[in-house]
Structures are given as structure tokens and as C-alpha cells.
Motif scaffolding. Structure first.
Motif, PDB file in Angstrom:
ATOM      1  N   LEU A 101      40.881  26.927  29.828  1.00 37.13           N
ATOM      2  CA  LEU A 101      42.083  26.830  30.651  1.00 37.13           C
ATOM      3  C   LEU A 101      43.301  26.505  29.803  1.00 37.13           C
ATOM      4  N   ARG A 102      43.130  25.634  28.809  1.00 33.04           N
ATOM      5  CA  ARG A 102      44.238  25.292  27.924  1.00 33.04           C
ATOM      6  C   ARG A 102      44.684  26.510  27.122  1.00 33.04           C
ATOM      7  N   MET A 103      43.730  27.255  26.623  1.00 31.54           N
ATOM      8  CA  MET A 103      44.043  28.450  25.863  1.00 31.54           C
ATOM      9  C   MET A 103      44.774  29.483  26.716  1.00 31.54           C
ATOM     10  N   LEU A 104      44.282  29.715  27.937  1.00 35.85           N
ATOM     11  CA  LEU A 104      44.917  30.696  28.816  1.00 35.85           C
ATOM     12  C   LEU A 104      46.345  30.289  29.169  1.00 35.85           C
ATOM     13  N   SER A 105      46.567  28.988  29.351  1.00 38.53           N
ATOM     14  CA  SER A 105      47.916  28.519  29.687  1.00 38.53           C
ATOM     15  C   SER A 105      48.894  28.797  28.554  1.00 38.53           C
ATOM     16  N   GLU A 106      48.389  28.939  27.341  1.00 32.67           N
ATOM     17  CA  GLU A 106      49.257  29.187  26.189  1.00 32.67           C
ATOM     18  C   GLU A 106      49.494  30.676  25.943  1.00 32.67           C
ATOM     19  N   ILE A 107      48.488  31.519  26.203  1.00 32.58           N
ATOM     20  CA  ILE A 107      48.648  32.931  25.839  1.00 32.58           C
ATOM     21  C   ILE A 107      49.063  33.825  26.997  1.00 32.58           C
ATOM     22  N   VAL A 108      48.782  33.413  28.233  1.00 34.89           N
ATOM     23  CA  VAL A 108      49.099  34.284  29.374  1.00 34.89           C
ATOM     24  C   VAL A 108      50.595  34.536  29.526  1.00 34.89           C
ATOM     25  N   PRO A 109      51.487  33.532  29.371  1.00 36.26           N
ATOM     26  CA  PRO A 109      52.922  33.828  29.524  1.00 36.26           C
ATOM     27  C   PRO A 109      53.415  34.923  28.572  1.00 36.26           C
ATOM     28  N   ALA A 110      52.992  34.867  27.302  1.00 33.04           N
ATOM     29  CA  ALA A 110      53.409  35.901  26.347  1.00 33.04           C
ATOM     30  C   ALA A 110      52.817  37.261  26.727  1.00 33.04           C
ATOM     31  N   PHE A 111      51.573  37.243  27.186  1.00 32.19           N
ATOM     32  CA  PHE A 111      50.934  38.491  27.603  1.00 32.19           C
ATOM     33  C   PHE A 111      51.662  39.102  28.796  1.00 32.19           C
ATOM     34  N   LYS A 112      52.034  38.280  29.779  1.00 36.77           N
ATOM     35  CA  LYS A 112      52.714  38.777  30.974  1.00 36.77           C
ATOM     36  C   LYS A 112      54.085  39.359  30.650  1.00 36.77           C
ATOM     37  N   SER A 113      54.746  38.829  29.623  1.00 36.45           N
ATOM     38  CA  SER A 113      56.046  39.377  29.252  1.00 36.45           C
ATOM     39  C   SER A 113      55.910  40.788  28.694  1.00 36.45           C
ATOM     40  N   MET A 114      54.741  41.091  28.108  1.00 40.84           N
ATOM     41  CA  MET A 114      54.494  42.422  27.563  1.00 40.84           C
ATOM     42  C   MET A 114      53.896  43.364  28.600  1.00 40.84           C
ATOM     43  N   TYR A 115      53.115  42.802  29.522  1.00 40.04           N
ATOM     44  CA  TYR A 115      52.437  43.626  30.537  1.00 40.04           C
ATOM     45  C   TYR A 115      52.683  43.016  31.928  1.00 40.04           C
ATOM     46  N   PRO A 116      53.916  43.115  32.422  1.00 44.29           N
ATOM     47  CA  PRO A 116      54.234  42.487  33.708  1.00 44.29           C
ATOM     48  C   PRO A 116      53.492  43.098  34.888  1.00 44.29           C
ATOM     49  N   HIS A 117      52.961  44.306  34.724  1.00 42.03           N
ATOM     50  CA  HIS A 117      52.267  44.965  35.836  1.00 42.03           C
ATOM     51  C   HIS A 117      50.829  44.472  35.997  1.00 42.03           C
ATOM     52  N   VAL A 118      50.350  43.640  35.063  1.00 41.98           N
ATOM     53  CA  VAL A 118      48.980  43.147  35.142  1.00 41.98           C
ATOM     54  C   VAL A 118      48.955  41.819  35.897  1.00 41.98           C
ATOM     55  N   ASN A 119      48.215  41.797  36.979  1.00 37.11           N
ATOM     56  CA  ASN A 119      48.063  40.577  37.769  1.00 37.11           C
ATOM     57  C   ASN A 119      46.781  39.868  37.343  1.00 37.11           C
ATOM     58  N   ILE A 120      46.916  38.623  36.890  1.00 34.98           N
ATOM     59  CA  ILE A 120      45.771  37.877  36.374  1.00 34.98           C
ATOM     60  C   ILE A 120      45.309  36.858  37.411  1.00 34.98           C
ATOM     61  N   GLU A 121      44.015  36.883  37.693  1.00 34.66           N
ATOM     62  CA  GLU A 121      43.404  35.900  38.582  1.00 34.66           C
ATOM     63  C   GLU A 121      42.348  35.130  37.797  1.00 34.66           C
ATOM     64  N   ILE A 122      42.462  33.794  37.797  1.00 33.18           N
ATOM     65  CA  ILE A 122      41.549  32.952  37.029  1.00 33.18           C
ATOM     66  C   ILE A 122      40.620  32.210  37.983  1.00 33.18           C
ATOM     67  N   THR A 123      39.345  32.325  37.711  1.00 32.92           N
ATOM     68  CA  THR A 123      38.329  31.635  38.500  1.00 32.92           C
ATOM     69  C   THR A 123      37.669  30.576  37.629  1.00 32.92           C
ATOM     70  N   GLU A 124      37.711  29.319  38.085  1.00 33.22           N
ATOM     71  CA  GLU A 124      37.043  28.237  37.373  1.00 33.22           C
ATOM     72  C   GLU A 124      35.656  28.016  37.979  1.00 33.22           C
ATOM     73  N   GLY A 125      34.712  27.664  37.127  1.00 34.22           N
ATOM     74  CA  GLY A 125      33.363  27.413  37.617  1.00 34.22           C
ATOM     75  C   GLY A 125      32.452  26.956  36.509  1.00 34.22           C
ATOM     76  N   ASN A 126      31.229  26.601  36.871  1.00 35.00           N
ATOM     77  CA  ASN A 126      30.272  26.231  35.841  1.00 35.00           C
ATOM     78  C   ASN A 126      29.674  27.495  35.227  1.00 35.00           C
ATOM     79  N   LEU A 127      28.906  27.305  34.166  1.00 41.36           N
ATOM     80  CA  LEU A 127      28.377  28.445  33.433  1.00 41.36           C
ATOM     81  C   LEU A 127      27.503  29.335  34.310  1.00 41.36           C
ATOM     82  N   SER A 128      26.692  28.716  35.151  1.00 40.33           N
ATOM     83  CA  SER A 128      25.800  29.486  36.013  1.00 40.33           C
ATOM     84  C   SER A 128      26.578  30.380  36.969  1.00 40.33           C
ATOM     85  N   ASN A 129      27.599  29.822  37.603  1.00 37.64           N
ATOM     86  CA  ASN A 129      28.391  30.592  38.566  1.00 37.64           C
ATOM     87  C   ASN A 129      29.175  31.721  37.889  1.00 37.64           C
TER      88      ASN A 129
END
Length: 302
Positions: A101-129
Motif C-alpha cells: 500500500l505504501r508503494m502504491l501510494s507513491e507510484i500511482v499518482p505519477a502513473f495516473k498523470s501519464m495514463y489518466p484513462h486508466v482507473n485503478i481499483e485496489i483491493t486489500e486482503g490476506n494472502l489467501s483471499n
């Protein structure tokens, strides 16, 4: 949006010659001349000086051509944005750990500026799920912490091998007499055999590692709490409620918690995993590359 007449004026300004402009535009010279005369009547002032067979922009003409360039650029961007709407991409990402989650919070903003048409949905869960969602193709990719590579053999990248450490209250008597950074597994088992343990839930990579370690040494820990919340675990350790295993990426508050490396070491993998038979488009590949690049300073040695 018909802007061809703006192109007419810009072409005349480029060639400074009516004949050459007409040839490039595939229109007759007379038609182009008639259009220019009509436009100059409309704006109420000449747009070109006519001298020695050359057309040079008047101050009004300079203003008009600059505005024409801006309009054409707006049109180009508008059509690009409309096209992006038609190619809207939903990218489903799973995450099992704080580091993800920490990593995504750092790289997603830069990614979205390059690919604004991509909608990202993040699902949190344990390894099994998260593993289940990947196998069912309800997720495109995931960043997971795992003690093993299965069942991801043919569709994963190892981001790093991460050490798992023993977290002990800093005011524990053992820490006072052993201020170092390493403890053998044998000493750990004998020293803390009567202590309370704060364990991760059975679905987690930390629990899989600790259970395997306990079984290997025939150790039966006294579990007082099971949780996958690292912040809760650390809070309880610093208050002296028990001992825990915490991954290197989650280490915090060294003032109140002493972290020991075990010898031999205890490790888990940080993995980038994607669904089987996934053909990535350029945006998806760019995000995966950004995730891998983020972890390059940590190395991927196993």
C-alpha cells in the motif's frame, strides 16, 4: 469541429505565398484568395502585407495565427481525451501488506498523470483471499508477501526477499543484557518459551513462517492475540503485551521495540503476481515496470 480554414491561414503564413499554400492545401489559388479576402473583411483589417510577391503577417495577422494554433491544439487534445474515454481501462490490483500500500501510494499518482484513462481499483486482503481472487481472474495483478512461490510459478516476479525479525519490548530484561541485533533460533526458543506471543492470523505469510519454525523446534507458543494489523501488533509489543514476528518493511519505533535478526535467518518474498494468460497493454506494462523499478534498490537476491 471544422477548423480547415484556420489551417488555410497558417499555411499561407508558412509559405508567404498564395500559390505554394494552395498547392499544399490542394485547393485552387483563386478559392484561397477569395477566402482570405472574405476573412479580412470579417475581422475588419488586413492579416497580410502584400509586397514584392510575398505575404507577410500584419500585427493582426500574427494575433490571428497564434489564436489559430491554440484552437487547433485544443481540438487535438479534445479528440485525444474523447478517444481515451472510449478506451477507459479498469486495472484491478490486490495488496496484502503495508509495504504494498505504501508503494502504491507513491507510484500511482505519477502513473495516473501519464495514463489518466486508466482507473485503478485496489483491493486489500490476506494472502489467501488475494490468491483466490487472482486465480479466479477477479484481479489483474497483486503485490503480495508470501513465504513460498507457489502457486505463482509461471506468473510472478520476485521484488525482494525480505527478512522477518523478532520484535521484543525494549524494556524486556533480555534486551538489557543482549543489546545486539542477532539471536540464534535456539536461544530464542529457550529464552522466550514462557513468554506471551502475538501471532499473525493463519492466512498470513508471517504465520506460515512462524508455525513452520515452531514445528521445526517443537515449540508450543503461548498465543495471547492473533491479528494481521501490524500497527496493533507493534502497539502491543511496545506496551509489553508479548513478542511478535515483524517483517523488515514494517519495522517502526526502535525506541520502544528491539528487533532481532534470527540465526539462521527468517525470510519471506515480496512478489508481483499477475493473473494467468494476461496480455498487458502499454499502460499495464508501464505500471508493472514502475513497481519493479521501485524495488530495485532492495535487490532481488534469493
Amino acid at each position: 469541429m471544422d477548423t480547415k480554414y484556420l489551417t488555410y491561414i497558417l499555411t499561407i503564413a508558412k509559405h508567404k505565398n498564395m500559390t505554394k499554400a494552395a498547392e499544399e492545401l490542394y485547393v485552387s489559388q483563386s478559392s484561397l484568395s477569395q477566402y482570405l479576402s472574405k476573412l479580412e473583411q470579417e475581422v475588419g483589417t488586413p492579416l497580410f502585407f502584400r509586397a514584392k510577391g510575398e505575404l507577410a503577417l500584419t500585427p493582426a495577422g500574427q494575433m490571428y495565427t497564434e489564436a489559430a494554433r491554440q484552437v487547433l491544439q485544443i481540438k487535438k487534445q479534445l479528440y485525444k481525451d474523447i478517444s481515451a474515454l472510449d478506451s477507459q481501462t479498469n486495472l484491478m490490483i490486490g495488496a496484502t501488506s503495508q509495504f504494498a500500500l505504501r508503494m502504491l501510494s507513491e507510484i500511482v499518482p505519477a502513473f495516473k498523470s501519464m495514463y489518466p484513462h486508466v482507473n485503478i481499483e485496489i483491493t486489500e486482503g490476506n494472502l489467501s483471499n488475494i490468491t483466490k481472487l487472482l486465480l479466479e481472474e477477479q484481479l489483474d495483478l497483486a503485490i503480495v508477501a508470501s513465504s513460498r512461490l507457489s502457486p505463482f510459478e509461471d506468473h510472478h516476479a520476485i521484488l525482494r526477499r525480505e527478512e522477518v525479525m523478532a520484535a521484543i519490548p525494549a524494556d524486556h530484561s533480555y534486551c538489557a543484557s543482549h543489546p545486539g541485533e542477532t539471536i540464534s533460533v535456539e536461544d530464542f526458543m529457550s529464552t522466550f518459551s514462557g513468554e506471551n506471543f502475538l501471532l499473525s492470523k493463519k492466512s498470513s505469510s508471517l504465520r506460515h513462517l512462524s508455525d513452520k519454525l515452531f514445528a521445526q523446534y517443537h515449540f508450543n507458543p503461548k498465543a495471547v492475540c492473533e491479528t494481521n494489523s501490524i500497527s496493533t501488533t507493534q502497539s502491543m509489543v511496545r506496551r509489553g503485551a508479548g513478542i511478535a514476528f515483524i517483517a523488515e518493511s514494517c519495522i517502526d519505533d526502535r525506541e520502544h521495540i528491539h528487533y532481532y535478526s534470527l540465526a539462521p535467518g527468517l525470510y519471506r518474498y515480496n512478489l508481483l503476481v499477475w493473473r494467468q494468460n494476461w496480455v498487458m497493454n502499454p499502460a499495464e506494462k508501464a505500471l508493472c515496470d514502475a513497481i519493479v523499478d521501485y524495488f530495485k534498490p532492495y535487490g532481488v537476491a534469493v
